[in-house]
Enzyme design. Sequence first.
Site, mmCIF file in Angstrom:
data_model
loop_
_atom_site.group_PDB
_atom_site.id
_atom_site.type_symbol
_atom_site.label_atom_id
_atom_site.label_comp_id
_atom_site.label_asym_id
_atom_site.label_seq_id
_atom_site.Cartn_x
_atom_site.Cartn_y
_atom_site.Cartn_z
ATOM 1 N N TYR A 71 -78.190 0.310 -120.070
ATOM 2 C CA TYR A 71 -79.571 -0.187 -120.016
ATOM 3 C C TYR A 71 -79.538 -1.653 -119.605
ATOM 4 O O TYR A 71 -78.694 -2.414 -120.071
ATOM 5 C CB TYR A 71 -80.258 -0.039 -121.370
ATOM 6 C CG TYR A 71 -80.404 1.396 -121.819
ATOM 7 C CD1 TYR A 71 -81.318 2.250 -121.210
ATOM 8 C CD2 TYR A 71 -79.616 1.897 -122.846
ATOM 9 C CE1 TYR A 71 -81.452 3.565 -121.626
ATOM 10 C CE2 TYR A 71 -79.750 3.217 -123.264
ATOM 11 C CZ TYR A 71 -80.663 4.049 -122.654
ATOM 12 O OH TYR A 71 -80.791 5.337 -123.064
ATOM 13 N N GLU A 72 -80.488 -2.032 -118.758
ATOM 14 C CA GLU A 72 -80.374 -3.300 -118.047
ATOM 15 C C GLU A 72 -80.320 -4.552 -118.913
ATOM 16 O O GLU A 72 -79.786 -5.562 -118.491
ATOM 17 C CB GLU A 72 -81.487 -3.430 -117.010
ATOM 18 C CG GLU A 72 -82.897 -3.386 -117.562
ATOM 19 C CD GLU A 72 -83.891 -2.993 -116.460
ATOM 20 O OE1 GLU A 72 -83.906 -1.820 -116.087
ATOM 21 O OE2 GLU A 72 -84.620 -3.861 -116.003
ATOM 22 N N SER A 73 -80.834 -4.505 -120.129
ATOM 23 C CA SER A 73 -80.833 -5.698 -120.974
ATOM 24 C C SER A 73 -79.420 -6.087 -121.407
ATOM 25 O O SER A 73 -79.224 -7.161 -121.963
ATOM 26 C CB SER A 73 -81.697 -5.452 -122.206
ATOM 27 O OG SER A 73 -81.137 -4.386 -122.954
ATOM 28 N N HIS B 114 -84.800 -7.759 -110.715
ATOM 29 C CA HIS B 114 -84.137 -8.113 -111.969
ATOM 30 C C HIS B 114 -82.762 -8.750 -111.792
ATOM 31 O O HIS B 114 -82.462 -9.795 -112.337
ATOM 32 C CB HIS B 114 -83.957 -6.831 -112.786
ATOM 33 C CG HIS B 114 -84.565 -6.939 -114.133
ATOM 34 N ND1 HIS B 114 -85.387 -5.990 -114.648
ATOM 35 C CD2 HIS B 114 -84.446 -7.899 -115.062
ATOM 36 C CE1 HIS B 114 -85.763 -6.362 -115.857
ATOM 37 N NE2 HIS B 114 -85.213 -7.506 -116.118
#
Lengths: 300, 349
Positions: A71-73, B114
Amino acid sequence: MAKSMEQLMEVIDLIPDEPAKVSEFILPELMAIAVAHEVRNDDIVFAGTGLPMVGIMTANFTNAPKATLIYESGICDGKTMHVPMSVCDQRAANQSSTLGGLVDTFGYYLQQGFVSLGFLGGAAIDKYGGVNVTSIGDYYKPSHRFTGSGGNADIGTMAKRTAFIILQEKRRFLERNDYTTTPGWWCWDFKTKEWKPKKEVWKGTAFADCGPTAVVTNMGVYRFDKNGIIYLETHHPGITIEQVKDGCGFDLNVSMVKGETAHPTYRELFVLREFVDPELIFLPAKTEYPAAIQAIINKA
Amino acid sequence: MPRIRGKSKTAEILTLDQAVKKHMKNGMQIAFSGFTGFNRNPFAFSWEIVRQGFKDLHVIDRHGSCCTWLLNAVNAIKIYETDWMGWGEMAGKLDVNLSRNYQQGKMILEDYAHGAMAMRFLAGAIGAPFIPYSAPLGSDLYNPEYDALGKAGLRDGKKIPKKKFIQMEEPFWGDGDTVLLPAARPDLAIIHVAQAGDKGTCRWRGVGTIDKEISFACDRVVVIAEEVVPEAEMRKLPEANQIPYFTVDTIVECPWGAFPSSVPFYYDYDAPFMRLMDAASRNETDLKKWLDEWVFSPKNWEDFLVKLGAKKLLDLRADSVTGYSTRMMRGKKPAPRMKMALSVARSGY
């Protein structure tokens, strides 16, 4: 009395892994499980918030228990017990292998080529798999402004395969997007101002062969042909091929349709309802099981 | 360019309103910690910015949050350079306030993605002027015509880089084309952490997002901590710390200061509260009422927490094993008691 999760866990293998009937499941369940079927056991999956996350969690609990979820976080291989509402949710970080940040996920994992499957949403898609999550109409004076890329543009172009999950309507399935956030198999070459195959624009990079491989909508499941053009692979139960074509803003190739999208099995539905989203965060309501299945659950 | 400091900073401990008064200026560039509306948003600081009435801010961030939602609610953001302009994911995806301000021409949006914003902050953090990244070729993000700050004539090469990006042929290996992205160099970082030592060493648990990079990329750093502890405590397990004290200008102790987002192992996010914020933003009368009730009426942050009530805080309190709360009603049914993820129970790791 309510069953404990351990009791429910024990009956999973007793529940038949056979297709349920149309009246026994709802569309979000069908879509989540269709998403799950895209995940392989040896995949490193990078997924976005919402249905993609529910789908890969379902895959992790059924057909792909060893798939690695990124997950990108900053989360690497979270072993989730409760469905996360965000890609930074501590629920997604449970029992992860390592925790880092965006430089880890987008740099060390994604740009370094480790991610084999991206799973993303989109507001609109073109026939080459290019996705728009930014705006409709003139970019500077849009009629609709969406959230913008997030990780969509990075993940959708650098993961080996990418699957998109999109609400299908005529105005969202287009010949060409107003704004391309995430380029598909054809895109603009801004240097020469030409519309070209991605392979040419990205020539020499490591990612020339990475791109969209599947699209799951509320009407069907799609793949891409060797020219990078989308075609219908299966249509969902209760949806005709004509209806699918009507939900498309271009002339959709339906010559390779294999038939109906596989119905979710009773076991997949059980796992989705009892283990993935028992809190009813994504699923609108609890759907009842047929009597024979409920009897097995009651014996737990 | 890198800022040669000559000596270590000495962090001072201030109250929330003192810290806002000292560090905020109209028109400055700021960056917030956390991830979307869900994780370590320095919401109390943003709340105090709005109470003190600062305007025309230039926010550089990798996505919106509860902080930007609130600033947009009073139209305090003039330039928003980011990649995801939503805030609440499953509890309120679009920022309706932002949408309204943008449609009315009250703010400039500059779109990136992002990974690109993460790399811009990484470049800023390590003192590099720019960074090459496989930012998607053929994406309209890197369409030369879509440069909002350039179009507005604001690319002065001082606080705003002269170009949004440069696409070039990779010169060393023959790896095709690459995109050069300018470093992010905001004026002020506002970082919410779990613990800060009284000298400024900081620690959080859970994801790091790009908070370490932001802390090094910005000129000044304000840390909002759930608890300030003796520096000696932070030195017992230094490998668990993320931010060294010498980047920190100011420490503010502000328990529950990231509400309604979460601080892993301290408290969970409040999805129902975020849904109410989202609902209020859909109508200007409701929004004004919400702002009066939750931002302008409380005497201070403590008063805000008293208004939330003990029941809410108890429900949100994280349990010490998982780091989140299973007492919060996030959907339509309560969370089940789980001992292990199903995938681990059945197939191991």
